[in-house]
Scaffold this motif. Structure first.
Motif: not given
Length: 306
Positions: A32-33, A38-40, A155-158, A172-173
């Motif tokens: 989710e973040f 990328l996450s896929s 880099y990935v920034l959150i 984050a449910e």
């Protein structure tokens, strides 16, 4: 050290490590973040946490974890760095490069294929992140003829400062502890007491996880005792107030004992961790009394043993 112990020295780090030690939270965070493109490509079913301490020669960054997983059907790593300073640290790019270089050198020595490393920086300071997200961007001026010879990576920034509380809750449910932790990390940086008392998901958590978050708030909020009690009550923590009070009392005794040791004998980091792992009030009291006349720290440390 008990997994719910959040000391004044590094409460942000300990909460981050505690939350991300649960693979369900890591999976939800990745899903989710991280950017969807990328996450896929990450196989969330086939992943495992890797202690960064096992990377020999790596000067460990205290707030980091690594996850081994398949990325686009190839073996790779996600390297998470948690940054909680009130101002963004430009040195984070060198820290990431250090981890990559040591990991790859270790793989080369073992004659195994190098694996790609995707760095992810999670930030929750009190101002927006303003450090470049690519390595070459930190140079003042870089001639085009020089660029091919300088390392480059992104880099990935959150940046939690850019997420609303509602958005964190929605993403984050399915992992309430992750949701509550990220919301508190964001709100604590701003010392937003009203916002903290509105984090409703905490009331739904098991007692152990509530305790972890209340200890985190105790060590990171600049509030008086009455306000802290009001926060705990508002967030559904009345039932654990007696246990919380006991833990805080012991934490104060641990802190005082460490000060006494440092003044009289000095302490190694391992010895300090040992003291912080003791929750027996009688042992802490006995050690504090004995240290006044003790001739060596070993005789005092023995009093803290099981």
């Amino acid at each position: 050290m008990p997994k719910d112990d959040l000391t004044p020295k590094d409460p942000h780090d300990r909460l981050f490590k505690r939350v991300m030690s649960d693979e369900a939270n890591v999976r939800q965070f990745i899903k989710e973040f991280l950017p969807k493109e990328l996450s896929s490509q990450i196989d969330l079913k086939d992943m495992k946490l890797i202690p960064t301490e096992k990377v020999k020669g790596y000067n460990k960054y205290y707030m980091d974890i690594a996850v081994e997983c398949k990325i686009a059907n190839s073996k790779g790593q996600l390297y998470f760095v948690f940054e909680h300073k009130s101002y963004p640290d430009p040195g984070i790019l060198l820290q990431i490069l250090s981890y990559m270089a040591v990991l790859w050198d270790e793989q080369r020595k073992k004659n195994i294929p190098l694996t790609p490393v995707i760095p992810v920086v999670i930030y929750h300071g009190d101002s927006s992140w303003n450090v470049t997200t690519h390595f070459q961007g930190q140079f003042d001026s870089l001639n085009e003829s020089v660029k091919p010879y300088i390392p480059e990576f992104n880099y990935v920034l959150i940046d939690l400062t850019r997420f609303s509380i509602k958005e964190i809750e929605e993403r984050a449910e399915t992992t309430p502890f992750l949701a509550g932790s990220l919301q508190l990390m964001k709100l604590v940086a701003m010392q937003d007491i009203k916002g903290i008392m509105g984090v409703a998901v905490i009331a739904e958590l098991p007692k152990e996880e509530k305790m972890i978050l209340f200890l985190y708030l105790y060590y990171t909020l600049d509030v008086d005792q009455r306000t802290m009690q009001r926060i705990v009550k508002e967030l559904g923590g009345e039932e654990i107030m007696p246990s919380l009070a006991e833990k805080l009392q012991n934490a104060g005794k641990q802190k005082m004992l460490i000060k006494l040791f440092r003044r009289k004998f000095g302490l190694t980091s391992l010895e300090e961790k040992k003291i912080l792992s003791v929750n027996d009030e009688s042992k802490l009291d006995a050690a504090a009394e004995a240290i006044l006349d003790a001739k060596s720290k070993e005789e005092v440390l023995k009093l803290l043993e099981l």
